[in-house]
Scaffold this motif. Structure first.
Motif, PDB file in Angstrom:
ATOM      1  N   PHE A 106       0.836  -1.204   0.000  1.00 58.94           N
ATOM      2  CA  PHE A 106       0.000   0.000   0.000  1.00 58.94           C
ATOM      3  C   PHE A 106       0.866   1.248   0.000  1.00 58.94           C
ATOM      4  CE2 PHE A 106      -2.166   3.471   2.157  1.00 58.94           C
ATOM      5  CZ  PHE A 106      -3.402   3.509   1.505  1.00 58.94           C
ATOM      6  N   ALA A 107       1.882   1.267   0.862  1.00 60.76           N
ATOM      7  CA  ALA A 107       2.749   2.447   0.955  1.00 60.76           C
ATOM      8  C   ALA A 107       3.458   2.706  -0.368  1.00 60.76           C
ATOM      9  CB  ALA A 107       3.761   2.267   2.083  1.00 60.76           C
ATOM     10  N   HIS A 108       3.959   1.634  -0.985  1.00 57.87           N
ATOM     11  CA  HIS A 108       4.720   1.828  -2.219  1.00 57.87           C
ATOM     12  C   HIS A 108       3.810   2.190  -3.390  1.00 57.87           C
ATOM     13  CE1 HIS A 108       6.981   0.757  -5.886  1.00 57.87           C
ATOM     14  NE2 HIS A 108       8.021   1.200  -5.195  1.00 57.87           N
ATOM     15  N   GLU A 109       2.723   1.425  -3.581  1.00 56.29           N
ATOM     16  CA  GLU A 109       1.884   1.642  -4.759  1.00 56.29           C
ATOM     17  C   GLU A 109       1.056   2.916  -4.671  1.00 56.29           C
ATOM     18  OE1 GLU A 109      -1.753  -0.527  -7.225  1.00 56.29           O
ATOM     19  OE2 GLU A 109      -0.289  -1.743  -6.111  1.00 56.29           O
ATOM     20  N   VAL A 110       0.443   3.151  -3.487  1.00 56.75           N
ATOM     21  CA  VAL A 110      -0.468   4.290  -3.348  1.00 56.75           C
ATOM     22  C   VAL A 110       0.279   5.567  -2.997  1.00 56.75           C
ATOM     23  CG1 VAL A 110      -2.446   5.211  -2.083  1.00 56.75           C
ATOM     24  CG2 VAL A 110      -2.394   2.785  -2.724  1.00 56.75           C
ATOM     25  N   LEU A 111       1.046   5.527  -1.918  1.00 58.74           N
ATOM     26  CA  LEU A 111       1.654   6.749  -1.393  1.00 58.74           C
ATOM     27  C   LEU A 111       2.870   7.201  -2.195  1.00 58.74           C
ATOM     28  CD1 LEU A 111       1.445   5.958   2.428  1.00 58.74           C
ATOM     29  CD2 LEU A 111      -0.138   7.318   1.042  1.00 58.74           C
ATOM     30  N   VAL A 112       3.663   6.238  -2.682  1.00 56.43           N
ATOM     31  CA  VAL A 112       4.913   6.597  -3.360  1.00 56.43           C
ATOM     32  C   VAL A 112       4.762   6.593  -4.875  1.00 56.43           C
ATOM     33  CG1 VAL A 112       7.340   5.977  -3.674  1.00 56.43           C
ATOM     34  CG2 VAL A 112       6.255   5.712  -1.431  1.00 56.43           C
ATOM     35  N   ASP A 113       4.381   5.443  -5.448  1.00 52.46           N
ATOM     36  CA  ASP A 113       4.368   5.303  -6.902  1.00 52.46           C
ATOM     37  C   ASP A 113       3.322   6.200  -7.561  1.00 52.46           C
ATOM     38  OD1 ASP A 113       5.348   4.007  -9.281  1.00 52.46           O
ATOM     39  OD2 ASP A 113       3.448   2.937  -9.371  1.00 52.46           O
ATOM     40  N   ARG A 114       2.124   6.311  -6.946  1.00 53.57           N
ATOM     41  CA  ARG A 114       1.044   7.085  -7.562  1.00 53.57           C
ATOM     42  C   ARG A 114       1.002   8.541  -7.079  1.00 53.57           C
ATOM     43  NH1 ARG A 114      -2.895   4.506 -10.491  1.00 53.57           N
ATOM     44  NH2 ARG A 114      -2.211   2.422 -11.105  1.00 53.57           N
TER      45      ARG A 114
END
Length: 320
Positions: A106-114
């Motif tokens: 969640f942290a990587h895909e939502v908060l960082v990547d997107r």
């Protein structure tokens, strides 16, 4: 304020931002503290402030049939978030795949990547990821790994009562609308569309507007309330009845408003009903005369209460 539905709505070339994440149902005083801190941090860094929420409520998918009563519609939530100064209101559809995402995912895909978060502001009780396995400590560690700062704020409380959506729902369910308003920072509001009813009120000399609200709306306990009737930019005095009309052997629970000093056709209009004070519970009357006499007394009491409330938006006297 921009409104995004889904992460695919993030504009191409979107840069860094400050994010706060939560359901934010009701956008109560605790929620507004989080949004205010996110806006403050965003201004310090010259970045936009993004409020991320979910629809439907995660509980509806994780525990079907247990959807908590909704304190505000998504549209109303967006209005309140905009008033709090956020730049973006991002609604992420809460799906089965999202519910199974690990905290790191969640942290990587939502908060960082997107979203490219530079700072993430959350409450001290924040949890996320599959089975709520992640907490503030997890988010802080992931921030170190992925390059964003995490700031956790203590929950807002007053006299040993922590302001939360759960607490506010319990107040509303009990008819304690002033306590709910104190935690919300404004009167609790039920939004809906005016529909045709049985027209008994008109026959009794007190024509009412029947409010059809969305499913799962948090409706106060049965009874009679003084409240504000919001339609467009107008705010009108109202005597609000919640219940099944036991004098007429009713079975369907309704919200009906007798709008004081106005005789208009409101059918089909979108309105908001703000609950200011509960006068009494729902009662059965043996005859029409007794019911009409009580309705007259209720209307007079509502007028007194609402006149005294003036432009206040809640029991703490904030100006409207």
């Amino acid at each position: 304020m921009q409104r995004w539905r889904g992460l695919e709505a993030v504009p191409p070339g979107w840069g860094r931002c400050v994010v706060t994440v939560g359901v934010f149902d009701g956008v109560h005083r605790g929620h507004r503290q989080l949004i205010a801190r996110a806006v403050e941090r965003a201004h310090e860094r010259g970045l936009p402030a993004v409020v991320v929420t979910f629809d439907p409520h995660p509980a509806e998918l994780v525990r079907p049939g247990t959807h908590p009563a909704r304190l505000s519609t998504l549209d109303r939530r967006a209005e309140l978030v905009a008033e709090a100064g956020a730049d973006v209101f991002c609604v992420i559809p809460f799906t089965e795949s999202l519910s199974r995402m690990a905290p790191a995912g969640f942290a990587h895909e939502v908060l960082v990547d997107r979203l490219h978060a530079a700072v993430v502001v959350v409450g001290s009780n924040f949890t996320f990821g599959h089975r709520a396995e992640g907490d503030v400590g997890t988010l802080t560690e992931l921030g170190r790994r992925f390059g964003f700062a995490c700031e956790a704020l203590d929950l807002v409380s007053d006299h040993d009562v922590t302001f939360s959506s759960t607490y506010i729902r319990s107040c509303i369910d009990a008819g304690a609308v002033r306590d709910a308003a104190h935690a919300l920072g404004r009167w609790h509001r039920v939004d809906g569309v005016i529909v045709h009813g049985h027209k008994r009120g008109r026959d009794l000399g007190y024509p009412t507007a029947n409010v059809a609200s969305p499913p799962h709306t948090a409706i106060p306990a049965d009874g009679v309330y003084a409240g504000w009737f919001r339609i467009g930019d107008r705010r009108l005095m109202g005597a609000v009845s919640v219940g099944t009309n036991p004098t007429f052997s009713g079975r369907v629970r309704t919200v009906e408003v007798y709008v004081l000093d106005v005789d208009e056709n409101f059918y089909g209009h979108e309105v908001g009903v703000e609950f200011v004070e509960r006068l009494r519970g729902q009662e059965h009357y043996d005859g029409i005369e007794a019911l009409v006499a009580q309705m007259g007394r209720d209307v007079a009491t509502c007028r007194e209460i609402l006149t005294a409330a003036g432009d206040a938006t809640g029991p703490d006297g904030a100006p409207g």
